[in-house]
Design an enzyme around this catalytic site. Structure first.
Site, PDB file in Angstrom:
ATOM      1  N   SER A   1     -22.732   3.955  40.188  1.00 41.37           N
ATOM      2  CA  SER A   1     -23.247   2.989  39.217  1.00 41.37           C
ATOM      3  C   SER A   1     -23.623   1.687  39.920  1.00 41.37           C
ATOM      4  CB  SER A   1     -22.181   2.709  38.155  1.00 41.37           C
ATOM      5  OG  SER A   1     -21.034   2.106  38.748  1.00 41.37           O
TER       6      SER A   1
ATOM      7  N   HIS B   1     -21.847   3.511  45.691  1.00 36.52           N
ATOM      8  CA  HIS B   1     -21.410   3.551  44.285  1.00 36.52           C
ATOM      9  C   HIS B   1     -22.455   4.297  43.479  1.00 36.52           C
ATOM     10  CE1 HIS B   1     -18.225   0.773  45.152  1.00 36.52           C
ATOM     11  NE2 HIS B   1     -19.100   0.029  45.804  1.00 36.52           N
TER      12      HIS B   1
ATOM     13  N   PRO C   1     -10.481   7.226  44.270  1.00 35.08           N
ATOM     14  CA  PRO C   1      -9.792   7.696  43.077  1.00 35.08           C
ATOM     15  C   PRO C   1     -10.706   7.984  41.883  1.00 35.08           C
ATOM     16  CG  PRO C   1      -9.334   5.373  43.464  1.00 35.08           C
ATOM     17  CD  PRO C   1     -10.032   5.883  44.683  1.00 35.08           C
ATOM     18  N   ASN C   2     -10.334   9.024  41.174  1.00 34.58           N
ATOM     19  CA  ASN C   2     -10.994   9.466  39.932  1.00 34.58           C
ATOM     20  C   ASN C   2     -12.348  10.138  40.152  1.00 34.58           C
ATOM     21  OD1 ASN C   2      -8.908   8.528  38.116  1.00 34.58           O
ATOM     22  ND2 ASN C   2      -9.608   6.457  38.575  1.00 34.58           N
TER      23      ASN C   2
ATOM     24  N   ARG D   1     -22.319  -4.208  35.561  1.00 31.83           N
ATOM     25  CA  ARG D   1     -21.208  -3.782  34.708  1.00 31.83           C
ATOM     26  C   ARG D   1     -20.218  -4.936  34.480  1.00 31.83           C
ATOM     27  NH1 ARG D   1     -18.854   1.601  36.875  1.00 31.83           N
ATOM     28  NH2 ARG D   1     -17.921   1.536  34.792  1.00 31.83           N
TER      29      ARG D   1
ATOM     30  N   ALA E   1     -12.370   2.374  42.365  1.00 33.95           N
ATOM     31  CA  ALA E   1     -11.753   1.128  41.879  1.00 33.95           C
ATOM     32  C   ALA E   1     -11.162   0.290  43.013  1.00 33.95           C
ATOM     33  CB  ALA E   1     -10.676   1.450  40.842  1.00 33.95           C
TER      34      ALA E   1
ATOM     35  N   ASP F   1      -9.256  -3.732  55.523  1.00 34.76           N
ATOM     36  CA  ASP F   1      -8.740  -3.995  56.866  1.00 34.76           C
ATOM     37  C   ASP F   1      -8.851  -2.756  57.752  1.00 34.76           C
ATOM     38  OD1 ASP F   1      -8.176  -6.569  56.173  1.00 34.76           O
ATOM     39  OD2 ASP F   1      -6.005  -6.315  56.045  1.00 34.76           O
TER      40      ASP F   1
ATOM     41  N   ASN G   1     -17.062   5.865  49.099  1.00 38.25           N
ATOM     42  CA  ASN G   1     -17.057   5.306  47.744  1.00 38.25           C
ATOM     43  C   ASN G   1     -15.591   5.004  47.443  1.00 38.25           C
ATOM     44  OD1 ASN G   1     -17.078   4.617  45.082  1.00 38.25           O
ATOM     45  ND2 ASN G   1     -18.384   6.327  44.410  1.00 38.25           N
TER      46      ASN G   1
ATOM     47  N   TYR H   1     -21.468   7.732  35.004  1.00 36.50           N
ATOM     48  CA  TYR H   1     -21.450   8.343  36.340  1.00 36.50           C
ATOM     49  C   TYR H   1     -22.299   9.608  36.465  1.00 36.50           C
ATOM     50  CZ  TYR H   1     -17.681   5.017  36.987  1.00 36.50           C
ATOM     51  OH  TYR H   1     -16.964   3.858  37.063  1.00 36.50           O
TER      52      TYR H   1
ATOM     53  N   GLU I   1     -21.135   1.808  52.186  1.00 34.50           N
ATOM     54  CA  GLU I   1     -20.378   1.780  50.928  1.00 34.50           C
ATOM     55  C   GLU I   1     -21.298   2.305  49.824  1.00 34.50           C
ATOM     56  OE1 GLU I   1     -19.251  -2.217  49.878  1.00 34.50           O
ATOM     57  OE2 GLU I   1     -18.730  -1.646  47.822  1.00 34.50           O
TER      58      GLU I   1
ATOM     59  N   ARG J   1     -15.970  12.699  33.652  1.00 43.93           N
ATOM     60  CA  ARG J   1     -15.522  11.316  33.545  1.00 43.93           C
ATOM     61  C   ARG J   1     -16.698  10.408  33.170  1.00 43.93           C
ATOM     62  NH1 ARG J   1     -14.740   7.314  38.648  1.00 43.93           N
ATOM     63  NH2 ARG J   1     -13.854   5.629  37.455  1.00 43.93           N
TER      64      ARG J   1
HETATM   65  C1  DQA Z   1     -17.641   3.340  41.325  1.00 47.47           C
HETATM   66  C2  DQA Z   1     -17.621   1.973  40.630  1.00 47.47           C
HETATM   67  C3  DQA Z   1     -16.211   1.445  40.507  1.00 47.47           C
HETATM   68  O1  DQA Z   1     -16.210   0.183  39.839  1.00 47.47           O
HETATM   69  C4  DQA Z   1     -15.358   2.402  39.703  1.00 47.47           C
HETATM   70  O2  DQA Z   1     -14.016   1.953  39.661  1.00 47.47           O
HETATM   71  C5  DQA Z   1     -15.449   3.802  40.183  1.00 47.47           C
HETATM   72  C6  DQA Z   1     -16.724   4.327  40.656  1.00 47.47           C
HETATM   73  C7  DQA Z   1     -19.050   3.967  41.337  1.00 47.47           C
HETATM   74  O3  DQA Z   1     -19.253   4.911  42.097  1.00 47.47           O
HETATM   75  O4  DQA Z   1     -19.928   3.550  40.573  1.00 47.47           O
HETATM   76  O5  DQA Z   1     -14.467   4.557  40.101  1.00 47.47           O
HETATM   77  O6  DQA Z   1     -17.244   3.159  42.681  1.00 47.47           O
END
Ligand code: DQA
Length: 144
Positions: free
Chosen positions: A101, A99, A8-9, A106, A76, A86, A73, A21, A97, A16
């Site tokens: 950031s 990210h 998401p996002n 953080r 959140a 799961d 990724n 990011y 996985e 954003r």
């Molecule tokens: C994120 C880190 C998460 O805490 C955050 O909610 C994101 C992006 C990252 O790529 O740094 O949406 O996964």
């Protein structure tokens, strides 16, 4: 086939919180990944969803499809989606996985990943390059 899942996002990357990011858009990141995959003759499937259920459906389909590895990724959902965890735990393929950031640098609520215990490894803190590093590593893993 390598499946890349953006949570998401992440569709709003570039606009954003660019201080957190970066300025690269999701389509910039996807283009870089597609270039690398093409050079290495690896098939890539990329999806982005803001919905937990959709992400779970995509992971479940990986059971029946020819998926060699997943780069995810979870955004959140990283911090609380036991359902995504799961779904990933059912798979016996490399899962990275990612990210953008460094989640450990953080807010405290981001320090916990419920996803990490079921993945092969985590890459965090390198901006868009986190995805590149993940893809390079995944290609190494599936070619061995
Ligand atoms: C994120 C880190 C998460 O805490 C955050 O909610 C994101 C992006 C990252 O790529 O740094 O949406 O996964």
């Amino acid at each position: 086939m390598v499946l890349v899942i953006h949570g998401p996002n992440l569709n709003l990357l570039g606009v954003r919180e660019p201080n957190v990011y970066g300025l690269k858009t999701l389509s910039d990141i996807n283009s870089s990944l597609r270039d690398i995959a093409a050079k290495k003759s690896v098939e890539l499937k990329i999806i982005q969803s803001n919905s937990e259920g959709k992400i779970i459906d995509v992971i479940q389909k990986a059971f029946h499809q020819d998926v060699d590895a997943i780069i995810i990724n979870p955004a959140a959902y990283t911090h609380y989606s036991i359902a995504i965890r799961d779904a990933l735990a059912m798979l016996d393929i490399p899962i990275i996985e990612v990210h953008l950031s460094n989640i450990y640098k953080r807010e405290e609520f981001r320090h916990k990943s419920v996803i990490s215990p079921v993945v092969t490894g985590q890459i965090a803190g390198f901006g868009a390059s986190s995805y590149i590093l993940a893809l390079e590593q995944v290609i190494r893993l599936i070619n061995n």
